[in-house]
Enzyme design. Sequence first.
Site, short mmCIF file in Angstrom:
data_model
loop_
_atom_site.label_atom_id
_atom_site.label_comp_id
_atom_site.label_asym_id
_atom_site.label_seq_id
_atom_site.Cartn_x
_atom_site.Cartn_y
_atom_site.Cartn_z
N GLU A 34 0.84 -1.20 0.00
CA GLU A 34 0.00 0.00 0.00
C GLU A 34 0.87 1.25 0.00
OE1 GLU A 34 -3.70 1.26 2.82
OE2 GLU A 34 -1.82 0.92 3.86
N HIS A 36 2.45 4.60 0.95
CA HIS A 36 2.63 5.23 2.26
C HIS A 36 3.26 6.61 2.09
CE1 HIS A 36 1.40 1.60 4.35
NE2 HIS A 36 1.58 2.20 5.51
N ASP A 45 3.45 -1.69 6.10
CA ASP A 45 2.51 -2.46 6.92
C ASP A 45 2.94 -3.92 7.06
OD1 ASP A 45 1.07 -0.16 7.09
OD2 ASP A 45 -0.63 -0.84 5.89
N HIS A 120 -2.02 -3.63 9.24
CA HIS A 120 -2.80 -2.86 8.26
C HIS A 120 -4.24 -2.76 8.77
CE1 HIS A 120 -4.21 -1.50 4.32
NE2 HIS A 120 -4.98 -2.57 4.18
N GLU A 122 -7.14 -2.02 7.76
CA GLU A 122 -8.32 -2.53 7.06
C GLU A 122 -8.47 -4.04 7.12
OE1 GLU A 122 -6.26 -0.22 6.12
OE2 GLU A 122 -7.21 1.34 4.92
N HIS A 177 -1.84 6.97 9.15
CA HIS A 177 -1.33 6.30 7.94
C HIS A 177 -0.20 7.12 7.31
CE1 HIS A 177 -1.15 4.15 4.16
NE2 HIS A 177 -1.25 5.31 3.55
N GLU A 182 4.52 5.72 11.87
CA GLU A 182 5.08 4.77 10.89
C GLU A 182 6.41 5.29 10.33
OE1 GLU A 182 1.85 1.98 8.78
OE2 GLU A 182 1.62 4.09 8.25
#
Length: 266
Positions: A34, A36, A45, A120, A122, A177, A182
């Site tokens: 994904e 970032h 992630d 992650h 989701e 996110h 992160e």
Amino acid sequence: MTRPVRVAEIDWTEYDRRVREERPVVILPVGSLEQHGPHLPMNCDAVIPTALSERVAARTGDLVAPTLCYGYKSQPKSGGGNHFTGTTSLDGETLIRMVRDIVSEFARHGVRRMAVVDGHYENNMFLVEGIDLALRGLRRDGIDDMRIAKIPYWEYVTQETMDAAWPEGFPGWPLEHAGLMETSVMLHLHPHLVDMSKAPDHPPADFPLYDIYPTDTSRVPWTGALSPSVAATAEKGERFVADYVDGMTDALIEIFGSRRQDIAAE
Ligand code: ZN
Ligand code: MN
């Protein structure tokens, strides 16, 4: 030589012996591919929960399964959305079945303790469903003693670390996110994959309470990051990682009676 914690790096006879004699927890990190933001790689992630799981397993003598490096579809309010180039996602059904199959296979080996470490946001309920279907199938096969923990690593942070990281207030985990946490953790774990000259300094994204489908991407910052990360540092990342590893280790001890052995530490 240190004792390997990665299932994939152990020969099958030694793995079989460890499963039968030591009854290890097998930790399964699950991530995503994904975007970032422009400053971080797309594997955040996946590599973050993997590194944390390996550090925990090195302390407890448990094992880490190969990471699931794809996850459920990115959502605008927690991952920027699935419209970004590079973000590569699974249908929920696919993720559910992968988790179900992997858990069932470890059970066939004799493993009876597992921990799914999610990186992650989701993925959450699809992991729950995969675990539930696996356990249902195992019960029908007469195996009723498999126990599985699901661990959201980011919750294992102390208030002192939070206050030091966000002196002006915490934006909330979904908006994190590709944000300060992160980015800091990646600066600590994999600094060569981070380009701080591209770190976004725009304000946090401002989303309505509702969601619209087909997805409304108009409020997603162009960078794909949902909050600023210019204040990220490797030192902050080290504090986050220390908290996460401590918290996850304590959780395994509490849930499974894992023991601190510091087997790979030397
Ligand atoms: Zn992420
Ligand atoms: Mn994500």
